[in-house]
Design a protein around this motif. Structure first.
Motif, PDB file in Angstrom:
ATOM      1  N   LEU A 308      54.025  21.975  34.111  1.00 51.06           N
ATOM      2  CA  LEU A 308      54.261  23.439  35.009  1.00 51.06           C
ATOM      3  C   LEU A 308      55.269  24.014  34.700  1.00 51.06           C
ATOM      4  O   LEU A 308      56.503  23.609  34.766  1.00 51.06           O
ATOM      5  N   GLY A 309      55.306  25.352  34.344  1.00 45.48           N
ATOM      6  CA  GLY A 309      56.412  26.286  34.442  1.00 45.48           C
ATOM      7  C   GLY A 309      56.115  27.319  35.411  1.00 45.48           C
ATOM      8  O   GLY A 309      55.240  27.838  35.704  1.00 45.48           O
ATOM      9  N   VAL A 310      57.248  27.562  36.194  1.00 50.36           N
ATOM     10  CA  VAL A 310      57.199  28.640  37.170  1.00 50.36           C
ATOM     11  C   VAL A 310      58.258  29.663  36.943  1.00 50.36           C
ATOM     12  O   VAL A 310      59.129  29.811  36.685  1.00 50.36           O
ATOM     13  N   ILE A 311      57.763  30.897  37.270  1.00 54.19           N
ATOM     14  CA  ILE A 311      58.503  32.015  37.109  1.00 54.19           C
ATOM     15  C   ILE A 311      58.312  32.847  38.520  1.00 54.19           C
ATOM     16  O   ILE A 311      57.080  32.763  39.315  1.00 54.19           O
ATOM     17  N   THR A 312      59.512  32.898  38.954  1.00 57.52           N
ATOM     18  CA  THR A 312      59.358  33.542  40.473  1.00 57.52           C
ATOM     19  C   THR A 312      60.446  34.495  40.673  1.00 57.52           C
ATOM     20  O   THR A 312      61.636  34.660  40.158  1.00 57.52           O
ATOM     21  N   VAL A 313      60.133  35.557  41.547  1.00 58.01           N
ATOM     22  CA  VAL A 313      60.975  36.536  42.069  1.00 58.01           C
ATOM     23  C   VAL A 313      61.709  36.134  43.410  1.00 58.01           C
ATOM     24  O   VAL A 313      62.791  36.736  43.828  1.00 58.01           O
ATOM     25  N   GLY A 315      64.017  32.741  45.216  1.00 55.89           N
ATOM     26  CA  GLY A 315      64.654  31.426  44.831  1.00 55.89           C
ATOM     27  C   GLY A 315      64.010  30.385  45.742  1.00 55.89           C
ATOM     28  O   GLY A 315      63.836  29.319  45.540  1.00 55.89           O
ATOM     29  N   GLY A 316      63.531  31.065  47.024  1.00 55.22           N
ATOM     30  CA  GLY A 316      63.127  30.120  48.109  1.00 55.22           C
ATOM     31  C   GLY A 316      61.868  29.560  47.591  1.00 55.22           C
ATOM     32  O   GLY A 316      61.411  28.379  47.904  1.00 55.22           O
ATOM     33  N   ALA A 317      60.827  30.521  47.194  1.00 57.15           N
ATOM     34  CA  ALA A 317      59.640  30.051  46.732  1.00 57.15           C
ATOM     35  C   ALA A 317      59.815  28.887  45.575  1.00 57.15           C
ATOM     36  O   ALA A 317      58.917  28.004  45.463  1.00 57.15           O
ATOM     37  N   GLY A 318      60.462  29.169  44.663  1.00 58.62           N
ATOM     38  CA  GLY A 318      60.704  28.237  43.680  1.00 58.62           C
ATOM     39  C   GLY A 318      61.196  27.021  44.060  1.00 58.62           C
ATOM     40  O   GLY A 318      60.690  25.765  43.662  1.00 58.62           O
ATOM     41  N   ILE A 319      61.823  26.653  45.429  1.00 66.29           N
ATOM     42  CA  ILE A 319      62.034  25.447  45.794  1.00 66.29           C
ATOM     43  C   ILE A 319      61.068  24.913  46.515  1.00 66.29           C
ATOM     44  O   ILE A 319      60.731  23.769  46.500  1.00 66.29           O
ATOM     45  N   PRO A 355      62.184  25.917  38.105  1.00 63.15           N
ATOM     46  CA  PRO A 355      61.844  27.597  38.182  1.00 63.15           C
ATOM     47  C   PRO A 355      62.626  28.544  37.214  1.00 63.15           C
ATOM     48  O   PRO A 355      63.846  28.351  37.223  1.00 63.15           O
ATOM     49  N   LEU A 356      61.956  29.257  36.493  1.00 63.29           N
ATOM     50  CA  LEU A 356      62.701  30.269  36.049  1.00 63.29           C
ATOM     51  C   LEU A 356      62.723  31.661  37.013  1.00 63.29           C
ATOM     52  O   LEU A 356      61.661  32.483  37.146  1.00 63.29           O
ATOM     53  N   GLU A 370      57.743  39.829  31.592  1.00 62.34           N
ATOM     54  CA  GLU A 370      57.107  39.452  30.219  1.00 62.34           C
ATOM     55  C   GLU A 370      57.916  38.461  29.638  1.00 62.34           C
ATOM     56  O   GLU A 370      57.455  37.522  29.136  1.00 62.34           O
ATOM     57  N   SER A 371      59.173  38.752  29.535  1.00 62.52           N
ATOM     58  CA  SER A 371      59.891  37.878  28.724  1.00 62.52           C
ATOM     59  C   SER A 371      60.008  36.537  29.237  1.00 62.52           C
ATOM     60  O   SER A 371      60.059  35.690  28.595  1.00 62.52           O
ATOM     61  N   PHE A 372      60.189  36.526  30.709  1.00 66.30           N
ATOM     62  CA  PHE A 372      60.441  34.908  31.319  1.00 66.30           C
ATOM     63  C   PHE A 372      59.193  34.301  31.126  1.00 66.30           C
ATOM     64  O   PHE A 372      59.164  32.991  30.883  1.00 66.30           O
ATOM     65  N   THR A 373      57.828  34.919  31.444  1.00 68.68           N
ATOM     66  CA  THR A 373      56.567  34.174  31.293  1.00 68.68           C
ATOM     67  C   THR A 373      56.405  33.755  29.515  1.00 68.68           C
ATOM     68  O   THR A 373      55.842  32.669  29.440  1.00 68.68           O
TER      69      THR A 373
END
Length: 698
Positions: A308-313, A315-319, A355-356, A370-373
């Motif tokens: 799994l790769g995670v892109i997030t806006v 930081g809390g959700a990434g954790i 996460p990214l 788009e770039s990160f995904t």
């Protein structure tokens, strides 16, 4: 039952409704009203001696008066009238009957007898039965509603590639309504009720062979046809169709409720889980998880790589996502260093490892999303990518921009799961789904569903091996003592430590001298299963005097702890050391037959509840997979500098035990090898104790 045999049940060209009603809210009226509203193209043949017309259709006074032999019949009459109805349908040439009527096996012993008699009558008449006590079936693609479910009052199911098979009628209809309300297409529902004849296994097999059904959801309270169910699961797996199973009756109260509900007995839940999973079932505990997984699977994308790769806006959700991924074991590898550097150049304060985290800056500059995904897909190579976009994804102003960024990525990587976690109006979020981008509001639910599909895909790609063919095993007339049990197992290649059964003190000394000290000595009796509990085992006997003393002490312990037992003698065995204690055994499950168990011995199995189970028989490669699947497998493979144990020898013993159990037949109740000593690599494995329990006399 062959899959095609259910075609008349699920796709009849004509259907008789016995007990037809003008009232569209009654059991005999609901199916007619639903089929008329849905535009069913087949012929509906109402039967009611008191009416000439029902809901605008010509009504017939009896089954014998029908103008043609119907493909199927819906029976909505009291239980006392069912036998004659079945006989009449048989005379008229009907081959399939759905029996709504209750009052059979679910009602107690008298009802069970009535159900058995009814099944015999149906077979004599050449009729297959769905039910009794069933809510029926539907097939949305044909507009066929052979059901009286009131769930249709709130809307018809959506056409689509999900099928539902359920023992419980109301719960099956609930699952269908859940799918509809989540905008999932579920074209077929089969509810089997008491399963006098047609079972959930038959329904799964039919869906496995049916064009248009790609995902199967199954609810079961008991397994009434274990071989048929496992065969159906194998057929679905071979067809590339995930089967998501909710097996109820896990608790004591739940099992009791299942018995009163469907007149079925539930087997051990842990055994059922192990056996069904081994045949490709995706096991869930609740309807929400079932629908989540069905949603992901319905898109037909099964990644080759479980990552799994995670892109997030956020930081809390990434954790939160990372914590859940670690809990369920879904790998989240870091991005390659070069890709991280490139993303850092785009956004210096980003955290692009995984996460990214492209931060809220992605809202000001959507090209970052788009770039990160793209980087996660191209450089990370993740099988699935999840973007946490929260309410931003639901913003009418932002949704088109986000879609414009994601649309080309969806086209470039058709073999990857691409999902977003977002909140917004249903019509806005539906636009993502229409583009093939999964939509979830809860990131943890998204992870669990995505991972279930990834795990299923990986298991489906594994090599399938035919199990060994077990030779017939001749069991003794009575339960054997330990020495006899070991000799019986030795014939199947299961090794024990060197030992000798003796009578008398001096014979024990002679045996110990010949075997070599130290030795173990224990009582021989099939009536004492746990010898150490009464002090009838002595370890570390280093010389003849120790043997003589132990002999008397064991005899005294037996006289005190089990005075009613007449021992058959003593067993003297060479004491082995230097290995890892394990346990393996067999238990006859009432549903699936002999099931093998493996775990670490001593305190580990009791404290950690860490065992693997498998239905018998199986080969050595499968046995090795079992052994290495337990959480404590590192103890066997050489943790903290310990020498690795002889896992190959353990696997050979476990496989041979499974073949022995399969060949021994139904009189074999259980086998307990505890401990089994796994010596260092290359030195073998030995059963240090063996208990075999049998049912009845030969």
């Amino acid at each position: 039952m062959t899959a095609s045999a259910l075609d008349r049940l699920m796709a009849p060209r004509s259907v008789a409704v016995i007990g037809a009603s003008e009232d569209a809210t009654r059991i005999g009226g609901r199916p007619i009203a639903a089929m008329l509203a849905a535009g069913y193209a087949g012929r509906i043949l109402p039967v009611n001696p008191n009416r000439r017309e029902v809901q605008g259709l010509t009504c017939h006074a009896s089954v014998d008066d029908l103008p043609e032999a119907p493909d199927a019949a819906l029976i909505a009459v009291p239980a006392r009238m069912v036998p004659e109805t079945i006989a009449a349908l048989g005379r008229r040439g009907c081959g399939m009957a759905t029996l709504f009527s209750a009052g059979f096996a679910e009602a107690g012993a008298d009802g069970a007898a009535a159900q058995a008699d009814l099944l015999g009558r149906a077979r004599d008449a050449g009729i297959r039965l769905l039910g009794p006590n069933t809510l029926g079936v539907y097939n949305v693609d044909l507009g066929y509603y052979g059901t009286f479910s009131s769930s249709l009052d709130t809307g018809f199911p959506r056409p689509g590639n999900i099928g539902i098979a359920s023992q419980s009628g109301a719960f099956g209809a609930h699952l269908g309504a859940l799918a509809r309300d989540r905008a999932l297409g579920s074209s077929v529902l089969v509810t089997t009720g008491n399963e006098a004849d047609i079972t959930v296994a038959d329904a799964i097999a039919w869906m496995a062979a049916r064009d248009g059904t790609d995902v199967i959801c199954a609810y079961m309270e008991a397994v009434n046809d274990a071989p048929g169910l496992l065969s159906a699961l194998d057929a679905a797996r071979a067809a590339g169709k995930p089967v998501i199973v909710l097996k109820a009756g896990r608790s004591t109260l739940g099992a009791r409720a299942a018995a009163s509900h469907t007149a079925s007995l539930t087997g051990d839940a842990v055994v059922a889980d192990a056996v069904l999973a081994a045949h490709g079932a995706i096991l869930v505990r609740d309807p929400e998880a079932m629908m989540d997984i069905a949603y992901v699977a319905s898109k037909g994308i099964v990644p080759r790589d479980r990552s799994l790769g995670v892109i997030t806006v956020s930081g809390g959700a990434g954790i939160v996502i990372t914590d859940e991924a670690e809990r369920i074991g879904l790998p989240m590898p870091e991005m390659p260093a070069q890709a991280q550097a490139r993303l850092k150049a785009l956004l210096p304060y980003a955290a692009p490892a995984n996460p990214l985290d492209c931060t809220a800056q992605a809202l000001n500059d959507p090209s970052l999303l788009e770039s990160f995904t793209r980087a996660a897909l191209a450089d990370g190579g993740y099988g699935a990518v999840l973007s946490f976009l929260t309410y931003v994804a639901g913003s009418p102003a932002m949704s088109e921009t986000i879609l414009a960024a994601m649309r080309p990525l969806r086209a470039e990587w058709p073999d990857r799961i691409i999902a977003i976690c977002g909140l917004g109006a249903p019509e806005v979020m539906a636009r993502y789904d229409a583009e093939g981008i999964l939509v979830f509001s809860d990131p943890c639910r998204a992870l669990r569903a995505i991972d279930a599909v990834c795990v299923w895909g990986a298991a489906r790609g594994a090599v399938r091996r035919d199990p060994p063919v077990p030779p017939e095993v001749a069991l003794p007339d009575r339960a054997p003592d330990e020495a006899e049990a070991k000799r019986l197992l030795a014939a199947s290649g299961i090794r024990a430590a060197p030992e000798e059964a003796v009578q008398g003190v001096e014979a024990a000394v002679e045996a110990a001298d010949a075997l070599g000290y130290p030795v173990v000595m224990k009582i021989l009796s099939p009536d004492i299963l746990h010898k150490s509990d009464i002090g009838a085992v002595r370890l570390n006997l280093g010389d003849a005097e120790a043997v003589r003393g132990a002999y008397g002490a064991i005899e005294a312990a037996v006289r005190s702890g089990a005075p009613e037992v007449r021992p058959a003698g003593m067993l003297v065995a060479r004491q082995l050391s230097g290995g890892v204690e394990c346990l393996m055994g067999i238990n006859r499950d009432p549903t699936f037959g002999p099931v093998a168990v493996f775990g670490l011995g001593g305190i580990f199995v009791e404290l950690l509840d860490d065992v693997a189970l498998r239905a018998c028989p199986f080969d050595e490669a499968t046995a090795r997979e079992m052994i290495l699947s337990i959480r404590g497998a590192a103890i066997l493979t050489g943790a903290r500098g310990r020498p690795p144990a002889d896992v190959d020898a353990l696997a050979a013993m476990l496989s041979r035990l499974s073949v022995f159990a399969a060949g021994a037949g139904p009189r074999l109740r259980s086998v307990d090898l505890n401990p089994v000593l796994a010596m260092p690599e290359g030195q073998g494995a030995f059963a240090l104790d063996a208990v075999i329990e049998l049912d009845g006399d030969a």
